[in-house]
Enzyme design. Structure first.
Site, PDB file in Angstrom:
ATOM      1  N   CYS B  77      38.342  37.212  37.656  1.00 50.75           N
ATOM      2  CA  CYS B  77      39.368  36.747  38.593  1.00 50.75           C
ATOM      3  C   CYS B  77      38.852  35.625  39.498  1.00 50.75           C
ATOM      4  O   CYS B  77      38.700  34.499  39.034  1.00 50.75           O
ATOM      5  CB  CYS B  77      39.952  37.916  39.387  1.00 50.75           C
ATOM      6  SG  CYS B  77      41.480  37.486  40.237  1.00 50.75           S
ATOM      7  N   HIS B 167      40.576  42.320  36.053  1.00 44.02           N
ATOM      8  CA  HIS B 167      39.524  43.074  36.732  1.00 44.02           C
ATOM      9  C   HIS B 167      39.075  44.292  35.940  1.00 44.02           C
ATOM     10  O   HIS B 167      39.510  45.404  36.238  1.00 44.02           O
ATOM     11  CB  HIS B 167      40.036  43.565  38.085  1.00 44.02           C
ATOM     12  CG  HIS B 167      40.363  42.475  39.049  1.00 44.02           C
ATOM     13  ND1 HIS B 167      39.398  41.825  39.775  1.00 44.02           N
ATOM     14  CD2 HIS B 167      41.538  41.906  39.402  1.00 44.02           C
ATOM     15  CE1 HIS B 167      39.961  40.912  40.548  1.00 44.02           C
ATOM     16  NE2 HIS B 167      41.263  40.935  40.336  1.00 44.02           N
ATOM     17  N   GLU B 169      36.489  45.745  36.349  1.00 47.15           N
ATOM     18  CA  GLU B 169      35.752  46.583  37.310  1.00 47.15           C
ATOM     19  C   GLU B 169      36.647  47.584  38.037  1.00 47.15           C
ATOM     20  O   GLU B 169      36.140  48.492  38.693  1.00 47.15           O
ATOM     21  CB  GLU B 169      34.990  45.702  38.318  1.00 47.15           C
ATOM     22  CG  GLU B 169      35.833  45.012  39.391  1.00 47.15           C
ATOM     23  CD  GLU B 169      36.404  43.643  38.966  1.00 47.15           C
ATOM     24  OE1 GLU B 169      36.496  43.392  37.743  1.00 47.15           O
ATOM     25  OE2 GLU B 169      36.766  42.862  39.869  1.00 47.15           O
TER      26      GLU B 169
END
Lengths: 296, 192
Positions: B77, B167, B169
């Site tokens: 991002c 994302h 994560e």
């Protein structure tokens, strides 16, 4: 490919995760928003008046004029947040319809409902709410808040209440983590917290959403203190644009938040900042002047 | 054993650390020049790219990162924006990948979404969370396009650089981090 899903927990809570380690600044016009962005703010909160002026003005504090919010949205590329009154479904829907990136259901404004908060899962926009303790934080998370912040005592430039609220939440989380599972339901009853939220916290070892500090942060060292106490980031309301030199203050608070454990650096960046906002002793405020007890 | 740095200015730092460690990598949170010395790869996390850039400038990390020619980097991002050679309407940052990115290209937060996304080189679709996400508006032919959402490019690889608009994560899906660690290992062999 499968269909895009909007407004999910991951998308809302994830948005707040991206703000971590950053500073969110109150602004009342496009010019201030640009100063905040240039100083490294991760988001701005568009308001008609900062909390210290809301205190001075008295009367009913409401959602800002949409013109101000639109001006700010047009001026910066960082996310724009805005406040609605507690329980004010229509103000929240108006802000959502404008494409505001995060809505603060805030005790800084005069509550619209003294019994019920918004059911925030119904909205595509994410919400942040204030909390003084784990019970309050868990109730807001249960209603769908994607971010929690301490209430502190807004507009005072006095950090004491934010410290109290952050320490209280952290201590209650620690206590919960040390409990055996059969004790959690009683804890839920005592805190007035949804059982499922407490179970999630117990499993993850922390709140399922980020927890920022807000309400009384006036100096770089205040921001560093809140980070040291476990805040994921900070909101600065009146502290920046009520300071003598907002640009310098804004930059210094951003840096002190990133490098919150580097005290030599904080000493250096705190030099010659000029006057901070004038503060208020919270103990001199009358009960009806306190904002933190608003919300339930 | 590889050691991966996670740029620690702001944003989803601990999430990347958690995933890299789950895959057996050592991690370093990078906040100064000194921290760059011991790492074999660097993750640029999601966050606010403007805020990260201010801090990179102020702490003189921008130039040293621009000058690193062999260090593998993975941007998610905001990290993807940092890696692009050009950013529509804004100054570019690290200039590692010959592509142009457009910030907030899917709209504001209310348009943020998640989707199961097929990614070239990864067997199962990836759980992709897009938050005020950028898109790749243009790429040079030598850039390998790994994923698209309705014809918008959202993941690319170019030499030792990997970038995605979403994302990983924020999910439990380790596949892109595993992919990056393999890239880091290949890179180590090449420069061993």
């Amino acid at each position: 490919m499968e269909k895009r899903q909007v407004g999910t927990d991951k998308v809302k809570r994830g948005m707040a995760e991206m703000q971590k380690g950053g500073v969110i600044m109150d602004v009342i016009n496009a010019e201030q928003a640009k100063i905040a962005e240039a100083a490294g703010a991760v988001a701005v909160m568009a308001l008609e008046r900062v909390p210290s002026d809301i205190r001075k003005m008295g009367g009913v504090a409401r959602m800002a004029d949409p013109t101000i919010i639109e001006d700010v949205m047009g001026a910066v590329s960082v996310p724009v947040m805005a406040k609605c009154r507690i329980g004010h479904i229509a103000e929240a829907r108006v802000l959502e319809s404008m494409g505001v990136d995060f809505i603060d259901e805030s005790e800084v404004l005069t509550p619209a409902d003294e019994e019920f908060h918004l059911y925030k899962r119904d909205y595509t926009a994410p919400f942040v709410c204030g909390a003084r303790d784990l019970g309050e934080a868990s109730r807001r998370i249960g209603e769908g808040a994607a971010m929690i912040r301490t209430k502190g005592e807004p507009g005072t430039g006095n950090i004491v209440e934010a410290v109290r609220h952050m320490r209280t939440v952290q201590a209650q989380v620690k206590r919960l983590l040390s409990m055996s599972v059969d004790e959690v339901m009683t804890e839920a009853r005592d805190l007035g917290a949804p059982f499922e939220v407490l179970m999630q916290i117990r499993e993850a070892g922390r709140l399922p959403v980020v927890n920022f500090a807000a309400g009384g942060i006036a100096t770089p060292a205040d921001a560093a203190l809140m980070m040291h106490l476990g805040a994921d980031g900070v909101f600065v309301g009146s502290g920046i644009f009520k300071a003598e030199n907002p640009e310098k203050f804004a930059r210094a608070i951003v840096e002190a938040t990133t490098y919150h454990d580097d005290y030599e650096r904080i000493a250096h960046l705190s030099k010659g900042l000029g006057e901070a906002m004038k503060g208020l002793d919270v103990r001199t405020l009358k009960d009806e002047e306190l904002m933190a007890p608003r919300g339930w | 054993m590889v050691t991966i740095g996670v740029l620690g200015m702001q944003g989803a730092i601990r999430e990347h650390v958690r995933m890299l460690e789950a895959l057996g990598a050592q991690t370093v949170v990078v906040r100064s020049l000194e921290d760059l010395k011991a790492i074999d790869g660097l993750v640029l996390p999601g966050g606010e790219s403007t805020a990260m850039r201010r801090l990179l400038d102020r702490y003189e990390l921008l130039e040293p990162l621009r000058d690193m020619e062999t260090l593998p980097m993975f941007g998610t991002c905001a990290g993807m924006i940092l890696l692009a050679n050009e950013v529509e309407g804004y100054d570019a940052h690290l200039k590692k990948i010959p592509m142009t990115v457009k910030r907030n290209a899917f709209g504001r937060q209310v348009d943020s979404f998640e989707v199961d996304l097929p990614v070239k080189g990864i067997e199962e679709p990836v759980e992709a969370v897009f938050i005020r996400a950028p898109q790749v508006a243009r790429v040079e032919p030598e850039v390998d396009v790994l994923a698209e959402v309705e014809e918008a490019i959202v993941a690319v690889r170019y030499n030792q650089y990997l970038a995605c608009s979403f994302h990983p994560e924020l999910t439990e899906d380790l596949s892109l981090h595993r992919y990056f660690i393999e890239m880091v290992k290949e890179n180590q062999k090449q420069y061993a």
